[in-house]
Design a protein around this motif. Structure first.
Motif, PDB file in Angstrom:
ATOM      1  N   ARG A 216     -23.141   5.346   6.029  1.00  9.37           N
ATOM      2  CA  ARG A 216     -22.688   3.956   6.147  1.00  9.37           C
ATOM      3  C   ARG A 216     -21.180   3.927   6.007  1.00  9.37           C
ATOM      4  NH1 ARG A 216     -27.182  -0.043   3.640  1.00  9.37           N
ATOM      5  NH2 ARG A 216     -28.707   0.427   5.253  1.00  9.37           N
ATOM      6  N   GLN A 281     -25.269 -13.175   9.371  1.00  7.00           N
ATOM      7  CA  GLN A 281     -25.247 -12.857   7.943  1.00  7.00           C
ATOM      8  C   GLN A 281     -24.187 -13.698   7.236  1.00  7.00           C
ATOM      9  OE1 GLN A 281     -24.714  -8.597   7.630  1.00  7.00           O
ATOM     10  NE2 GLN A 281     -26.803  -8.167   8.253  1.00  7.00           N
ATOM     11  N   LEU A 288     -25.065 -20.960   1.549  1.00  6.54           N
ATOM     12  CA  LEU A 288     -25.327 -20.960   0.104  1.00  6.54           C
ATOM     13  C   LEU A 288     -24.073 -21.371  -0.661  1.00  6.54           C
ATOM     14  CD1 LEU A 288     -27.353 -17.632  -0.206  1.00  6.54           C
ATOM     15  CD2 LEU A 288     -28.227 -19.945   0.073  1.00  6.54           C
ATOM     16  N   GLY A 302     -22.797  -4.966  -0.388  1.00  5.46           N
ATOM     17  CA  GLY A 302     -24.225  -4.655  -0.257  1.00  5.46           C
ATOM     18  C   GLY A 302     -24.437  -3.456   0.655  1.00  5.46           C
TER      19      GLY A 302
ATOM     20  N   VAL B  86     -32.420 -14.454   8.235  1.00  6.05           N
ATOM     21  CA  VAL B  86     -31.430 -13.430   8.553  1.00  6.05           C
ATOM     22  C   VAL B  86     -31.721 -12.184   7.708  1.00  6.05           C
ATOM     23  CG1 VAL B  86     -28.959 -12.917   8.533  1.00  6.05           C
ATOM     24  CG2 VAL B  86     -29.745 -15.249   8.986  1.00  6.05           C
ATOM     25  N   LYS B  87     -31.585 -11.019   8.336  1.00  4.69           N
ATOM     26  CA  LYS B  87     -31.791  -9.764   7.601  1.00  4.69           C
ATOM     27  C   LYS B  87     -30.443  -9.156   7.223  1.00  4.69           C
ATOM     28  CE  LYS B  87     -35.792  -9.036  10.382  1.00  4.69           C
ATOM     29  NZ  LYS B  87     -35.897  -8.667  11.785  1.00  4.69           N
ATOM     30  N   PHE B  88     -30.443  -8.390   6.145  1.00  8.22           N
ATOM     31  CA  PHE B  88     -29.215  -7.793   5.643  1.00  8.22           C
ATOM     32  C   PHE B  88     -29.401  -6.291   5.455  1.00  8.22           C
ATOM     33  CE2 PHE B  88     -28.898 -12.203   4.598  1.00  8.22           C
ATOM     34  CZ  PHE B  88     -27.541 -12.489   4.679  1.00  8.22           C
ATOM     35  N   LYS B  89     -28.304  -5.632   5.110  1.00  6.11           N
ATOM     36  CA  LYS B  89     -28.400  -4.225   4.746  1.00  6.11           C
ATOM     37  C   LYS B  89     -27.883  -4.070   3.331  1.00  6.11           C
ATOM     38  CE  LYS B  89     -28.318  -2.185   9.245  1.00  6.11           C
ATOM     39  NZ  LYS B  89     -27.473  -1.977  10.404  1.00  6.11           N
ATOM     40  N   GLY B  90     -28.758  -3.673   2.432  1.00  5.36           N
ATOM     41  CA  GLY B  90     -28.313  -3.408   1.067  1.00  5.36           C
ATOM     42  C   GLY B  90     -28.364  -4.602   0.142  1.00  5.36           C
ATOM     43  N   ILE B  91     -28.541  -5.812   0.667  1.00  8.51           N
ATOM     44  CA  ILE B  91     -28.629  -6.975  -0.222  1.00  8.51           C
ATOM     45  C   ILE B  91     -30.099  -7.190  -0.588  1.00  8.51           C
ATOM     46  CG2 ILE B  91     -28.303  -9.487  -0.372  1.00  8.51           C
ATOM     47  CD1 ILE B  91     -25.715  -9.176   1.130  1.00  8.51           C
ATOM     48  N   THR B  92     -30.369  -7.185  -1.892  1.00  8.03           N
ATOM     49  CA  THR B  92     -31.754  -7.312  -2.334  1.00  8.03           C
ATOM     50  C   THR B  92     -32.122  -8.794  -2.526  1.00  8.03           C
ATOM     51  OG1 THR B  92     -31.172  -7.247  -4.668  1.00  8.03           O
ATOM     52  CG2 THR B  92     -31.596  -5.126  -3.613  1.00  8.03           C
ATOM     53  N   ASP B  95     -30.297 -10.031  -5.520  1.00 13.11           N
ATOM     54  CA  ASP B  95     -28.890 -10.342  -5.190  1.00 13.11           C
ATOM     55  C   ASP B  95     -28.811 -11.710  -4.519  1.00 13.11           C
ATOM     56  OD1 ASP B  95     -28.115  -7.783  -5.956  1.00 13.11           O
ATOM     57  OD2 ASP B  95     -28.211  -6.965  -3.918  1.00 13.11           O
ATOM     58  N   MET B  96     -29.698 -11.925  -3.559  1.00 13.36           N
ATOM     59  CA  MET B  96     -29.647 -13.143  -2.760  1.00 13.36           C
ATOM     60  C   MET B  96     -29.902 -14.373  -3.631  1.00 13.36           C
ATOM     61  SD  MET B  96     -29.021 -14.311   0.172  1.00 13.36           S
ATOM     62  CE  MET B  96     -29.239 -13.224   1.543  1.00 13.36           C
ATOM     63  N   LEU B  99     -26.877 -15.165  -5.562  1.00 11.04           N
ATOM     64  CA  LEU B  99     -25.883 -15.833  -4.724  1.00 11.04           C
ATOM     65  C   LEU B  99     -26.268 -17.290  -4.498  1.00 11.04           C
ATOM     66  CD1 LEU B  99     -25.222 -13.054  -2.038  1.00 11.04           C
ATOM     67  CD2 LEU B  99     -23.672 -13.789  -3.858  1.00 11.04           C
ATOM     68  N   ALA B 100     -27.572 -17.504  -4.245  1.00 13.17           N
ATOM     69  CA  ALA B 100     -28.037 -18.857  -3.933  1.00 13.17           C
ATOM     70  C   ALA B 100     -27.854 -19.794  -5.127  1.00 13.17           C
ATOM     71  CB  ALA B 100     -29.496 -18.825  -3.504  1.00 13.17           C
ATOM     72  N   GLU B 128     -34.815  -4.747  -0.487  1.00 10.33           N
ATOM     73  CA  GLU B 128     -33.730  -5.220   0.356  1.00 10.33           C
ATOM     74  C   GLU B 128     -34.263  -6.241   1.353  1.00 10.33           C
ATOM     75  OE1 GLU B 128     -31.332  -2.274   2.312  1.00 10.33           O
ATOM     76  OE2 GLU B 128     -31.175  -1.074   0.485  1.00 10.33           O
ATOM     77  N   GLU B 142     -36.570 -16.763   2.333  1.00  9.76           N
ATOM     78  CA  GLU B 142     -35.617 -17.723   2.908  1.00  9.76           C
ATOM     79  C   GLU B 142     -35.825 -19.122   2.293  1.00  9.76           C
ATOM     80  OE1 GLU B 142     -33.105 -17.340   4.818  1.00  9.76           O
ATOM     81  OE2 GLU B 142     -32.708 -19.375   5.520  1.00  9.76           O
ATOM     82  N   THR B 145     -34.563 -19.338  -1.274  1.00 11.08           N
ATOM     83  CA  THR B 145     -33.115 -19.488  -1.477  1.00 11.08           C
ATOM     84  C   THR B 145     -32.725 -20.966  -1.436  1.00 11.08           C
ATOM     85  OG1 THR B 145     -32.525 -19.265   0.875  1.00 11.08           O
ATOM     86  CG2 THR B 145     -32.564 -17.246  -0.425  1.00 11.08           C
TER      87      THR B 145
END
Ligand SMILES: Nc1ncnc2c1ncn2[C@@H]1O[C@H](COP(=O)(O)OP(=O)(O)OP(=O)(O)O)[C@@H](O)[C@H]1O
Ligand SMILES: [Mg+2]
Lengths: 305, 237
Positions: A216, A281, A288, A302, B86-92, B95-96, B99-100, B128, B142, B145
């Motif tokens: 990455r 993203q 939010l 992330g 929406v999908k992410f990489k590395g955000i669990t 985490d989300m 953030l929310a 993730e 989703e 959140t």
């Protein structure tokens, strides 16, 4: 050791006070502290700079720390470290190089690490690169890792380089015999005018040799990264290389994949994705309440976690 | 609480939203329904600020928000659950949810939020948010959140899509609870009769225009029985 030393050690090897396990700390081209255990011996090489690390067979869950720190400018350090991991041993090796260069002269470290993995051994190798210092001298790191794995052994490599290093070429070469696994996870972030190149070269020679490489990369500002990989399947086996890069500003990334199947039973996959942060993203995080900059930071941290 | 005036949105010479006027009251359960492609999601995205209208005005709690950014609208009390998560990489998931909620919530608190959307929380919290989660799981995360933000206005775009029957019932209960807690308005875009049933008001969108506004029974009669006594914007005029 002074404060800079301790800070670098903490950053690259998570060392904070007393170390549990065997260790060898190298500073400015010289070994400064060493500790060995019943199962792990560390011997200085006679013919060239470096050490031999011997892990006894059946060693269970021990850790060896071999951090390198450079705190002076104008250092050009090449070191050869050989690791002999005994049969069925299970060991974690924490390597890494931290450079603090506040001078105008370049500092360079080249670590050539060779692993001889005996049957059934399990090795985890963690390597973190880190550079600080306000000087204009470049901080250059060029690690080479060679791996020879015997039947049933497995190795897991985690490398991290987040900013701070001006130029690096990281080369990993592995020859895998039957029933072996090599998994690699690499995370690199470059900024400014930094350059980072990664070369993977894996030969899957024995039956059921497997490799999984996940890289990455984030390249921002004017930095440049290259990712070159070559996986050769010579037998029934599996190879999967994933290169995933985010670019920003004038950042540039090149991914050059090669997968070579010399046997019908070789199953090889290469995936490469390069692009800016996915717009949706950003949008989701902004709904939010995060502003664009914060949203971007979250996505990148992330991604590199 | 939400007023939309003369809203237009056109792309590729197609009027996707054609002069929309809406006055949505506080503390209501509103359902927007209508055929595929009628402009429902576009309308919701424009309210959230994700898409920008060509002309028109939007007022939220008596303040003009027409030119506010997405995050400013979010801060002022609007939330939106995407039709396609929406999908992410590395955000669990954890985490989300942090953030929310804008808080360093504990794993237990995060689990509580997830249980509202019927996810057995501990299994999910460290996963993730990527395609390893099933469609229904992504959808529920989703929704979570948005529920966790508890803003005065929450918009859900087809929350029922991909969600199994049992969870669907708990979800409806959660929407009811949410409305009580936030003392605000919930807008749900939906094709589901069960959701239409709980609505105070149903808005029927057709070809980018508001076709009907009314009670569920009236709208259903209009759609399915071709026996329509409602006129455009009846209630608003
Ligand atoms: N940015 C755009 N550019 C071009 N066409 C668009 C754009 N955004 C939306 N559309 C079109 O506008 C129409 C309305 O889309 P929208 O997603 O709002 O429909 P919808 O009512 O939510 O449909 P569904 O029930 O299928 O979710 C569709 O025909 C869509 O293709
Ligand atoms: Mg839609």
């Amino acid at each position: 050791m002074n404060n800079t030393d301790l800070k670098l050690l903490k950053e690259i090897a998570g060392i904070n006070g007393k170390i549990n396990g065997a260790y060898n700390i190298r500073r400015n081209g010289k070994g400064i502290e060493r500790h060995v255990t019943d199962n792990i011996n560390i011997v200085t090489k006679k013919d060239k700079p470096g050490i031999d690390i011997h892990v006894k067979e059946n060693t269970q869950n021990e850790t060896v720390y071999i951090p390198v720190i450079i705190t002076n400018g104008g250092i050009d350090d090449t070191v050869y470290n050989d690791f002999y991991i005994g049969k069925n041993a299970k060991v974690t090796i924490i390597a890494g190089c931290g450079i603090h260069n506040s001078t105008n002269q370049n500092s360079r470290h080249e670590g050539i690490h060779t692993f001889y993995l005996e049957e059934g051994s399990q090795t985890k190798y963690v390597e973190k690169h880190y550079g600080t210092g306000e000087g204009t001298g470049d901080k250059v790191l060029n690690p080479i890792t060679k791996i020879y794995s015997k039947k049933g052994s497995n190795m897991e490599i985690e490398t991290v380089q987040i900013k701070g290093v001006d130029s690096s070429i990281r080369e990993t070469k592995a020859v895998l015999e039957e029933q072996t696994t090599l998994s690699v996870s690499e995370k690199i972030m470059t900024h400014g005018k930094q350059y980072a190149k990664t070369i993977f070269d894996v030969e899957l020679n024995g039956t059921n040799a497997r490799t999984h490489v996940v890289s990455r990369a984030v390249a921002v500002e004017d930095s440049v990264q290259e990712f070159e990989s070559r996986v050769e399947g010579n037998n029934l086996g599996y190879g999967h290389v994933e290169c995933d890069a985010i670019i920003k500003d004038n950042g540039r990334v090149t991914a050059i994949p090669a997968i070579i199947a010399n046997n019908v039973e070789a199953n090889l996959i290469h995936e490469a994705t390069i692009g800016k942060i996915a717009g949706e993203q950003l949008l989701k995080l902004m709904t939010l309440g995060l502003n664009e900059k914060k949203a971007e930071e979250q996505i990148i941290s992330g991604f590199l976690k | 609480m939400l007023k939309i005036k003369n809203l237009n949105f056109e792309r590729d010479n197609k009027k996707i939203l054609n002069n929309i006027n809406l006055d949505i009251e506080d503390n209501k359960f509103i359902v927007i329904t209508g055929p595929n492609g009628s402009g429902k999601s576009t309308l919701a995205k424009i309210i959230m600020g994700i898409e920008k209208q060509d002309s028109g005005e939007i007022l939220f709690e008596n303040k003009e928000i027409t030119n506010l950014s997405i995050n400013e609208r979010a801060e002022s009390g609007i939330s939106f659950a995407f039709q396609q998560p929406v999908k992410f990489k590395g955000i669990t998931v954890y985490d989300m949810l942090k953030l929310a909620t804008f808080k360093n919530i504990s794993k237990d608190e995060a689990c509580n939020i997830l249980s509202k959307v019927g996810l057995c929380a501990l299994e999910y919290i460290d996963r993730e948010i990527n395609s390893s989660l099933s469609g229904g799981e992504l959808k529920r995360i989703e929704i979570a959140t948005v529920i966790s933000r508890g803003t005065r206005l929450s918009i859900f775009d087809e929350p029922e899509a991909g969600i199994d029957l049992w969870s669907f019932n708990t979800l409806i209960e959660e929407f009811k609870k949410l409305r009580k807690e936030i003392k605000g308005t919930i807008i749900i875009i939906s094709h589901q009769e069960r959701i239409l049933e709980i609505a105070d008001e149903v808005i029927l969108l057709k070809d980018g225009k508001i076709d009907k506004i009314g009670k569920k029974e009236d709208i259903v009669r209009c759609i399915f029985e071709n026996n329509c006594t409602l006129k455009v914007g009846d209630k608003n005029e």
